[in-house]
Design a protein around this motif. Sequence first.
Motif, PDB file in Angstrom:
ATOM      1  N   ALA A 123      54.628  44.240  40.494  1.00  0.00           N
ATOM      2  CA  ALA A 123      54.228  42.665  39.466  1.00  0.00           C
ATOM      3  C   ALA A 123      55.011  42.788  38.298  1.00  0.00           C
ATOM      4  O   ALA A 123      55.508  41.532  37.756  1.00  0.00           O
ATOM      5  N   GLY A 124      55.923  43.535  37.749  1.00  0.00           N
ATOM      6  CA  GLY A 124      56.537  43.114  36.856  1.00  0.00           C
ATOM      7  C   GLY A 124      55.768  42.573  35.524  1.00  0.00           C
ATOM      8  O   GLY A 124      54.406  42.754  35.054  1.00  0.00           O
ATOM      9  N   ASP A 125      56.661  41.311  35.222  1.00  0.00           N
ATOM     10  CA  ASP A 125      56.262  40.379  34.138  1.00  0.00           C
ATOM     11  C   ASP A 125      55.517  39.611  34.414  1.00  0.00           C
ATOM     12  O   ASP A 125      54.600  39.301  33.960  1.00  0.00           O
ATOM     13  N   LYS A 126      55.065  39.119  35.657  1.00  0.00           N
ATOM     14  CA  LYS A 126      53.466  38.552  36.105  1.00  0.00           C
ATOM     15  C   LYS A 126      52.467  39.220  36.084  1.00  0.00           C
ATOM     16  O   LYS A 126      51.476  39.022  37.259  1.00  0.00           O
ATOM     17  N   LEU A 127      52.273  40.543  35.883  1.00  0.00           N
ATOM     18  CA  LEU A 127      50.426  41.393  35.826  1.00  0.00           C
ATOM     19  C   LEU A 127      50.469  40.996  34.291  1.00  0.00           C
ATOM     20  O   LEU A 127      50.884  41.053  33.495  1.00  0.00           O
ATOM     21  N   TRP A 128      49.151  40.027  35.167  1.00  0.00           N
ATOM     22  CA  TRP A 128      47.660  40.832  33.802  1.00  0.00           C
ATOM     23  C   TRP A 128      47.431  41.314  34.321  1.00  0.00           C
ATOM     24  O   TRP A 128      46.801  41.177  35.691  1.00  0.00           O
ATOM     25  N   ALA A 129      46.205  42.024  33.343  1.00  0.00           N
ATOM     26  CA  ALA A 129      45.257  41.906  33.424  1.00  0.00           C
ATOM     27  C   ALA A 129      43.784  42.565  32.879  1.00  0.00           C
ATOM     28  O   ALA A 129      43.772  42.416  31.975  1.00  0.00           O
ATOM     29  N   GLN A 130      42.993  42.781  34.295  1.00  0.00           N
ATOM     30  CA  GLN A 130      41.473  42.294  33.679  1.00  0.00           C
ATOM     31  C   GLN A 130      40.250  42.933  32.583  1.00  0.00           C
ATOM     32  O   GLN A 130      40.624  44.824  33.588  1.00  0.00           O
ATOM     33  N   VAL A 131      39.777  42.781  32.145  1.00  0.00           N
ATOM     34  CA  VAL A 131      39.310  44.050  30.699  1.00  0.00           C
ATOM     35  C   VAL A 131      37.886  43.933  30.456  1.00  0.00           C
ATOM     36  O   VAL A 131      37.986  42.683  30.242  1.00  0.00           O
ATOM     37  N   ALA A 132      37.430  45.354  30.817  1.00  0.00           N
ATOM     38  CA  ALA A 132      35.783  44.634  31.082  1.00  0.00           C
ATOM     39  C   ALA A 132      35.138  45.227  29.688  1.00  0.00           C
ATOM     40  O   ALA A 132      36.308  47.609  29.675  1.00  0.00           O
ATOM     41  N   PHE A 133      33.947  45.569  28.509  1.00  0.00           N
ATOM     42  CA  PHE A 133      33.621  46.109  27.712  1.00  0.00           C
ATOM     43  C   PHE A 133      33.060  47.245  28.517  1.00  0.00           C
ATOM     44  O   PHE A 133      31.532  46.849  28.598  1.00  0.00           O
ATOM     45  N   TRP A 134      32.651  48.566  28.607  1.00  0.00           N
ATOM     46  CA  TRP A 134      31.910  49.301  28.572  1.00  0.00           C
ATOM     47  C   TRP A 134      31.366  50.335  27.894  1.00  0.00           C
ATOM     48  O   TRP A 134      31.742  49.657  26.279  1.00  0.00           O
ATOM     49  N   LYS A 135      30.171  50.996  28.100  1.00  0.00           N
ATOM     50  CA  LYS A 135      29.069  51.737  26.731  1.00  0.00           C
ATOM     51  C   LYS A 135      30.219  52.427  26.277  1.00  0.00           C
ATOM     52  O   LYS A 135      29.900  52.431  24.334  1.00  0.00           O
ATOM     53  N   LYS A 153      51.167  41.818  28.786  1.00  0.00           N
ATOM     54  CA  LYS A 153      51.326  41.683  27.847  1.00  0.00           C
ATOM     55  C   LYS A 153      50.006  40.406  27.781  1.00  0.00           C
ATOM     56  O   LYS A 153      50.158  40.181  26.843  1.00  0.00           O
ATOM     57  N   THR A 154      49.753  39.937  28.589  1.00  0.00           N
ATOM     58  CA  THR A 154      48.249  39.893  28.739  1.00  0.00           C
ATOM     59  C   THR A 154      46.516  40.255  29.473  1.00  0.00           C
ATOM     60  O   THR A 154      46.643  40.561  30.700  1.00  0.00           O
ATOM     61  N   LEU A 155      45.551  39.901  28.491  1.00  0.00           N
ATOM     62  CA  LEU A 155      44.447  40.253  29.182  1.00  0.00           C
ATOM     63  C   LEU A 155      44.234  39.696  29.375  1.00  0.00           C
ATOM     64  O   LEU A 155      43.889  38.713  28.962  1.00  0.00           O
ATOM     65  N   VAL A 156      42.594  39.787  30.438  1.00  0.00           N
ATOM     66  CA  VAL A 156      41.709  38.164  30.654  1.00  0.00           C
ATOM     67  C   VAL A 156      40.303  39.729  30.598  1.00  0.00           C
ATOM     68  O   VAL A 156      40.337  40.296  31.062  1.00  0.00           O
ATOM     69  N   VAL A 157      39.799  39.567  29.506  1.00  0.00           N
ATOM     70  CA  VAL A 157      38.253  39.640  29.187  1.00  0.00           C
ATOM     71  C   VAL A 157      37.221  39.062  30.144  1.00  0.00           C
ATOM     72  O   VAL A 157      37.464  38.136  30.340  1.00  0.00           O
ATOM     73  N   ALA A 158      36.579  40.541  30.748  1.00  0.00           N
ATOM     74  CA  ALA A 158      35.173  39.754  31.863  1.00  0.00           C
ATOM     75  C   ALA A 158      33.902  39.375  31.331  1.00  0.00           C
ATOM     76  O   ALA A 158      33.555  40.153  29.861  1.00  0.00           O
ATOM     77  N   GLY A 159      34.113  37.840  30.459  1.00  0.00           N
ATOM     78  CA  GLY A 159      33.071  37.337  29.540  1.00  0.00           C
ATOM     79  C   GLY A 159      31.643  37.694  30.298  1.00  0.00           C
ATOM     80  O   GLY A 159      30.612  37.014  29.395  1.00  0.00           O
ATOM     81  N   ASP A 160      31.195  37.728  31.440  1.00  0.00           N
ATOM     82  CA  ASP A 160      30.127  36.982  32.127  1.00  0.00           C
ATOM     83  C   ASP A 160      29.745  38.001  33.605  1.00  0.00           C
ATOM     84  O   ASP A 160      29.140  37.373  34.182  1.00  0.00           O
ATOM     85  N   VAL A 161      29.833  39.149  33.069  1.00  0.00           N
ATOM     86  CA  VAL A 161      29.086  40.736  34.368  1.00  0.00           C
ATOM     87  C   VAL A 161      27.928  41.244  33.156  1.00  0.00           C
ATOM     88  O   VAL A 161      27.885  42.078  33.271  1.00  0.00           O
ATOM     89  N   GLY A 162      27.503  40.660  31.555  1.00  0.00           N
ATOM     90  CA  GLY A 162      26.117  41.071  31.540  1.00  0.00           C
ATOM     91  C   GLY A 162      25.354  41.195  32.401  1.00  0.00           C
ATOM     92  O   GLY A 162      23.985  42.006  32.466  1.00  0.00           O
ATOM     93  N   SER A 232      25.519  46.629  28.545  1.00  0.00           N
ATOM     94  CA  SER A 232      25.161  45.012  28.582  1.00  0.00           C
ATOM     95  C   SER A 232      25.036  44.483  26.936  1.00  0.00           C
ATOM     96  O   SER A 232      23.957  43.595  27.207  1.00  0.00           O
ATOM     97  N   SER A 233      25.550  44.845  26.048  1.00  0.00           N
ATOM     98  CA  SER A 233      24.983  44.932  24.717  1.00  0.00           C
ATOM     99  C   SER A 233      26.558  44.039  23.950  1.00  0.00           C
ATOM    100  O   SER A 233      27.190  43.674  22.732  1.00  0.00           O
ATOM    101  N   ALA A 234      27.998  44.025  24.880  1.00  0.00           N
ATOM    102  CA  ALA A 234      28.860  43.270  24.866  1.00  0.00           C
ATOM    103  C   ALA A 234      28.770  42.004  24.154  1.00  0.00           C
ATOM    104  O   ALA A 234      27.618  41.360  24.352  1.00  0.00           O
ATOM    105  N   SER A 235      29.268  41.967  23.244  1.00  0.00           N
ATOM    106  CA  SER A 235      29.676  39.915  22.563  1.00  0.00           C
ATOM    107  C   SER A 235      31.185  39.848  21.793  1.00  0.00           C
ATOM    108  O   SER A 235      32.021  40.198  22.157  1.00  0.00           O
TER     109      SER A 235
END
Length: 387
Positions: A123-135, A153-162, A232-235
């Motif tokens: 994917a090279g520079d066309k790769l974005w990575a999704q990140v989750a806030f783990w315990k 260069k770009t992170l995508v935060v999983a904001g709705d997985v609580g 479950s406490s990510a904010s």
Amino acid sequence: MRNKWIVSIDDYRKASRWHLPKMITDYLDGGALDEITMRANRDSLDALKLRQRSMVDLSNLATDTTVLGQSVALPLIVAPMGMLTIFHPGSDPAVARAAVAAGSIFIHSAWAGCSLEEVAPFAGDKLWAQVAFWKDPAETESYIQRARKVGVKTLVVAGDVGSASKRERDLHHGLSMPPKPPVIDYFTTAMRPQWIYRWLTGRKMTYGNYTIGGKALRMNQMNQWMANNKNSSASWDDFAKLRQQWDGKLVIKGIMDAEDAARAVAEGADGVFISNHGGRQFDAQPATIDVLPSIVEAVDGKAEVYLDGGIRRGHDIVKAVGLGATAVMAGRPFAYALATGGEPAVAKAFKILHDEFKGAMGFVGKTNVASIDESVFALPSRVNDYV
């Protein structure tokens, strides 16, 4: 259905059923509870009608645009999808290669079947990575460091997985972790020998981003890992801290409310990703296209806005961009194609959507993406309902 006879994303959906056991097609096609939200995504897109224009010079029509400063051939990106290994052993690398070849961007899921490091070379520079806030913050930090190391260069935060909802199709098939399918599924799976062969001889079905004992998580280990790491406490505090430590672009996924969109911008988000997981999470919310205009207004040009949920045609992309989206994301269309024919099929799915998008632009009389706005709609009163 042979690949040469496939002319639409729905053709790929139908064809994928001949390649996958029913329990897997139900996992791919299904949504939460009564699947109201999943249907709403399509119904709301279909309700929007476009305004045809005539005698427009289309000789210089161009579909390219930019997303967070990166050039793309059209405003379409691969949404993060977990467990692609259950559809085809080509998995994430196959989709990533096809996406890059099509001039798009691939978002690697936090729940992917293979590791970020395996996908990065393709994917090279066309790769974005999704990140989750783990315990365990160290688990999250480790993943962020890995993303840096491979050049993300770009992170995508999983904001709705609580929270999570039941997907009753999956429960009927016993798709827990580990899976415990009923007897009937053994028979229906036996009718798909090609899938069984791939499962036995191809890539193992794992959660490749995380490990136990230095080895990628197998499906039967996921419950143990999640029990130890689900948070479950990510904010917004966690998002703000990430913004301080990450000097690249930051996108938050799962925004379905204008107030949250404004908060995301205030906390430093570069992109707001409107998503209801294709109706797979919460079954009592609007379609993504329904909330798009209010979120665009709340963002007020301070961040880019993306949307997924029900994108199946090129004119769907025109509709989303016309209501203010920078680009759309799609997941299921590429999963259908992957299951049907691996990387070549994913490449063809991109071409189908690209060609349809270009055709739709011509019909609405727009020769570049920047010019697509509310004027493309045939029924202004319908558009005003969203504002």
